[in-house]
Design a protein around this motif. Sequence first.
Motif, mmCIF file in Angstrom:
data_model
loop_
_atom_site.group_PDB
_atom_site.id
_atom_site.type_symbol
_atom_site.label_atom_id
_atom_site.label_comp_id
_atom_site.label_asym_id
_atom_site.label_seq_id
_atom_site.Cartn_x
_atom_site.Cartn_y
_atom_site.Cartn_z
ATOM 1 N N LEU A 106 -17.478 50.984 62.064
ATOM 2 C CA LEU A 106 -16.650 52.134 61.705
ATOM 3 C C LEU A 106 -15.616 52.388 62.800
ATOM 4 N N ARG A 107 -14.449 52.821 62.402
ATOM 5 C CA ARG A 107 -13.366 53.041 63.357
ATOM 6 C C ARG A 107 -13.630 54.279 64.218
ATOM 7 N N PRO A 108 -13.294 54.238 65.504
ATOM 8 C CA PRO A 108 -13.495 55.412 66.363
ATOM 9 C C PRO A 108 -12.510 56.521 66.003
ATOM 10 N N VAL A 109 -12.933 57.759 66.242
ATOM 11 C CA VAL A 109 -12.108 58.939 65.959
ATOM 12 C C VAL A 109 -11.511 59.441 67.265
ATOM 13 N N ARG A 110 -10.231 59.800 67.239
ATOM 14 C CA ARG A 110 -9.512 60.206 68.449
ATOM 15 C C ARG A 110 -9.729 61.668 68.819
ATOM 16 N N GLN A 111 -10.295 62.465 67.936
ATOM 17 C CA GLN A 111 -10.485 63.886 68.207
ATOM 18 C C GLN A 111 -11.348 64.082 69.458
ATOM 19 N N PRO A 112 -10.938 64.963 70.393
ATOM 20 C CA PRO A 112 -11.742 65.187 71.598
ATOM 21 C C PRO A 112 -13.151 65.657 71.244
ATOM 22 N N GLU A 304 -5.306 56.372 56.964
ATOM 23 C CA GLU A 304 -4.603 56.517 58.241
ATOM 24 C C GLU A 304 -5.014 57.791 58.966
ATOM 25 N N ARG A 305 -5.243 58.876 58.229
ATOM 26 C CA ARG A 305 -5.521 60.156 58.863
ATOM 27 C C ARG A 305 -6.948 60.255 59.379
ATOM 28 N N ALA A 306 -7.874 59.504 58.822
ATOM 29 C CA ALA A 306 -9.302 59.685 59.083
ATOM 30 C C ALA A 306 -9.656 59.568 60.562
ATOM 31 N N THR A 307 -8.949 58.747 61.322
ATOM 32 C CA THR A 307 -9.275 58.568 62.734
ATOM 33 C C THR A 307 -8.794 59.729 63.600
ATOM 34 N N GLU A 308 -8.086 60.701 63.000
ATOM 35 C CA GLU A 308 -7.650 61.881 63.748
ATOM 36 C C GLU A 308 -8.789 62.884 63.918
ATOM 37 N N GLY A 309 -9.790 62.845 63.005
ATOM 38 C CA GLY A 309 -10.855 63.823 63.030
ATOM 39 C C GLY A 309 -10.592 64.949 62.048
ATOM 40 N N CYS A 310 -11.310 66.059 62.175
ATOM 41 C CA CYS A 310 -11.103 67.188 61.269
ATOM 42 C C CYS A 310 -11.627 68.470 61.897
ATOM 43 N N GLU A 311 -11.249 69.581 61.298
ATOM 44 C CA GLU A 311 -11.653 70.896 61.776
ATOM 45 C C GLU A 311 -12.865 71.375 60.981
ATOM 46 N N HIS A 312 -13.766 72.111 61.650
ATOM 47 C CA HIS A 312 -14.885 72.681 60.889
ATOM 48 C C HIS A 312 -14.384 73.948 60.200
#
Length: 399
Positions: A106-112, A304-312
């Motif tokens: 799985l691709r790593p996520v860039r979100q801190p 493309e967006r998935a590796t940015e992460g997401c907000e709860h």
Amino acid sequence: MNNALKHWKEAATLILAAGQRVGADGLLSRTSLTGTGTGGPGSGSGSHLPHWSRFDYDVLLLKRSSKSGFMPNAYVFPGGMLDSSDFSSEWLDVFKSVTNSADFGLRPVRQPPESRPQIFSTDRRQLGSPVPGDAALRICALRETFEESGVLLVLSEEEARQAGEDGFKDEMGRGLCRAHQLCSDELAKWRALVNRDPSNFIRMCKQLQLLPNIWALHEWANWLTPAGRPGARFDTAFFMCCLQEVPDASQDEKEIVRFQWSRPSEILQSYRARQLLIPRPQFYELSRMCCFPSLSDLHSFAYERATEGCEHLLPVISKVERHTALLPGDKHYPLHISRQTEADNRTDFELNDTPNGALHRIVMSDPYTPTLQITITPKYNHLLPLIEPASSQDSKSKL
């Protein structure tokens, strides 16, 4: 699973979008929420949502039983609670062809890490799981989708091995993925077994030499049930998956009493016409999807967006204005909100203050008439929902 959570149960759900199937007669084969196939409720009513006929894909919705303890009679995306079997060490044998890759490829996520939603940031290995959390969440979403709808998203061992050699590029170099087609008797047999015991999902994959297609699922959102609701509350990971065409599906006749494949705008128009009931997260995410009438565009954006992460996204309900749910970024959203120790995160704000300031809220004048009020910029390169003008909403609510 994270048993330390006091007020939420962890879950995973799948937003499944699929291109309409073309039959032998050259016509689209699909199910319509209205049963007509010629137009959705509100057609020609002046709606600013894209007309349903502009969409080249459908979304799977499942109607929950009236006897369900959570969201009875509501139409929801397939999904359910995490099970201990989703973290079982037996998955290491199933995924042996890809376990040499970090996090099963799985691709790593860039979100801190400090801003990651807890369901994604929890170190599952410290909780005793040999399976990476991101993989277990996807396994859960795929298992629950199979249990509830009969749609099985898997790869053969050979397909997975080849994909691993290619570096799992762009959904394993295959573009949009597809559902695996077992013979109906075999599919029904395994579905019944998995419904009886979730660990049979591992057994099925081992015997049939299949891998859950975790790489076709893209991180999309994280929704938490707000305080004040009776019964269980859920911390749910939402994933997006795009299929080339609509697969065969059927309800399980237990939790699920009906399934529908329909276009996002058609679902929202039917909702406002009081023909079906959808919860807030479904309303919000379907409104986001209305930004993309094209399946190819939706797929590209999700990938493309998935590796940015997401907000709860934990809605906070006002004790004064009970019809209003605040979301992160709203000027009245609490600065410090606990997901671990407080059973009742609510606020006492009133809405008769100055209109200036950031807004991110859902206002429900009744269960079928939601209004989105949003002036914020979304985080992590995500979309804002496509908002319908109030006058258009009002006209459809009277249909």
